[in-house]
Design an enzyme around this catalytic site. Sequence first.
Site, PDB file in Angstrom:
ATOM      1  N   GLY B 167     -95.653 -74.230  52.905  1.00  0.00           N
ATOM      2  CA  GLY B 167     -97.004 -73.967  53.406  1.00  0.00           C
ATOM      3  C   GLY B 167     -97.591 -72.729  52.751  1.00  0.00           C
ATOM      4  O   GLY B 167     -98.752 -72.717  52.332  1.00  0.00           O
ATOM      5  N   ASP B 168     -96.797 -71.691  52.656  1.00  0.00           N
ATOM      6  CA  ASP B 168     -97.228 -70.473  51.972  1.00  0.00           C
ATOM      7  C   ASP B 168     -97.279 -70.665  50.458  1.00  0.00           C
ATOM      8  O   ASP B 168     -98.239 -70.270  49.799  1.00  0.00           O
ATOM      9  CB  ASP B 168     -96.238 -69.330  52.262  1.00  0.00           C
TER      10      ASP B 168
END
Lengths: 394, 394
Positions: B167-168
Amino acid sequence: MMKPLEGCLVLDLTRVLAGPYCTMILGDLGARVIKIEVPGTGDDSRGYGPFQNGESAYFMSINRNKQSMTLNLKTEEGRKIFEKLVKQADVLVENFRPGTMEKLGYPFEVLKEINRKLVYTTVSGFGHTGPFSQKPAYDIIVQALGGMMSITGEEGGTPMKAGASIGDITAGLFAAIGTLGALSSVSKGSDGQHVDISMLDSQVAILENAISRYFVGGEVPSPIGNRHPSITPFCSFPTSNGFIIVAIGNDSMWKKFCKLLNFEKVSYDSRFLTNADRTNNWKELQRIFESEFLQKTTEDWLIILEEAGIPSGPIQTINQVVNHPQVINRNMIIEVEHPEAGVVKMAGNPIKFSDTAGQDVTHSPLLGQHTEVILKELGYIDDEILAYRKKQII
Amino acid sequence: MMKPLEGCLVLDLTRVLAGPYCTMILGDLGARVIKIEVPGTGDDSRGYGPFQNGESAYFMSINRNKQSMTLNLKTEEGRKIFEKLVKQADVLVENFRPGTMEKLGYPFEVLKEINRKLVYTTVSGFGHTGPFSQKPAYDIIVQALGGMMSITGEEGGTPMKAGASIGDITAGLFAAIGTLGALSSVSKGSDGQHVDISMLDSQVAILENAISRYFVGGEVPSPIGNRHPSITPFCSFPTSNGFIIVAIGNDSMWKKFCKLLNFEKVSYDSRFLTNADRTNNWKELQRIFESEFLQKTTEDWLIILEEAGIPSGPIQTINQVVNHPQVINRNMIIEVEHPEAGVVKMAGNPIKFSDTAGQDVTHSPLLGQHTEVILKELGYIDDEILAYRKKQII
């Protein structure tokens, strides 16, 4: 305002996913992408289901903003046309098995002689160097070899692959970055160069702290489900109709959380006082709260947790994702009119520019849709084009 | 040859992961990255374990090739220094909650007045627009909201997050691409602009065919373990000491596979004749082969399958990944000498350039290591610097 790559010509020899994902990004950024496909069949993924009015939804969703030209690179005339395009191009991207361009007579040295400014980007399973370079690779094989699977899945369970093909896609992203970097060098006067992206390298590059944990502590990370290795509770709970994520980052949030769920005395339980305690005793902690979360729906919990200021979120299924208000608001589901398939829905471009914001998207090309246009731009006339078509050169 | 971004100055206000991953890539490409940190504490992730001689391995692995300057943006003098830097910078990257720069008095309009060529890249959970823009987000929350978890995990089991913080990281990758795109516009005469990257958008963008499958067939994709939705066997099997991936793409490969494992009659079994048959009856197929794969080690199976030309690969644990001959050969595990921590091992740069190949890497900076150097470049003298230090401006 012009799009960032307006005026940039990309020759696209890619197929299936990793390469096409890279050239899709370059097209989204405004480059003119000419996809060169084998006459008659084209990109393999044109045959991948599901189909919408006979057109592959898979193909359509990663080949927007591209033109298609059919060209047989094994014929003399086909090669002449190809070389004219190479002369004009800024970038050539391919994701063949290493050695394929050499067999076609186009190793980078030859391409460079035709156009010394050409950026030559390759995406392959293992890269163009090293003992594995000639081996075949699929997404699942690089997710397995690269370690991502070994840290994904239920605690004590089978290592799992990520549900999307992140082996292909992250390689496509690094390929786009490398291409843009090399273009930047060219714009400052350098020659073009070979950008050699490997799916396996890309997997290693996204392993993040798993690598440092191993090198520093000697610990071999393994799957731990959805919990956080050092923060608790920071995990998923099943609800009456789905799953919810709860992310409790510190002790005061922990107390607030216990109070909210009427488990105030749990917050004073010596097993759960500090984050380290909670992480050591997470199984007991999970057992206590699990039955509670099963009492209400995900939607009810979201309201309760949000009002209390506790970071949370639902595990959304795809039908929920594409209808989520933020996803809609950010234009992340777009509709593209396709001449055969009709309206096609797909994921939008996540790179949002304040000025060059135009999200105008052209549908993925029909096989060979732009062959004639491109040949005429190169100076060929109707009779020649007709002859090429008869000889299956295009 | 110069590195692609040599001469480019990046002001880096990022913390933890998504933002620092983006600026690490820009640094790897040759940009000068000045990380501006809060005096005394710095980037939160300096406090994240594991530690090597007291230095965070987490921080060190994603902040290589950066300089660190401490600066208190809430003081008048600190702001003056900051504005001098903004004037000279090409890029400013931050991953604050949207609104933070406004509170500091630096909305993009103000930054633009200082330097109209500045590219302003932000990475946030939900982006700077839309109803969710102010909400907090963690990696696991966007993996959940974005749908990735709903298609990852055991069939019928709990939806799983990918083991690394994709996600990051994917947001960091799209941020790097957007930054390079905007820099390309600037180099052609445009003003700088705001590149607004959302972690949630980035998750949607990598969902790939899950979205088309849903829109075309109405099917809501769910976790299916390690098998392929339409090709069988294309999955993992447990072995006597681990797991192996087998990828059988077509019928002739299937026959070869059955023969190799002395299951020749299985290949003629009417339940398994075509790929569609095998996919429909994959549970029975799995049962037949599972006990066979348990008889030998992963290493033995790899030799057998490789000799027969059947695509396969081990599920490697992290200790195996970092010692894999291809990973080593591609320089994907690098060693960096750090003044406090000693030799630090981390993942290398997966973008391999043929000409600007120099993999020379500078260790992550100590907190404020370059404050003085940078202030002197800006024309400040020793006495001023001493005074700033006393007043905790730096």
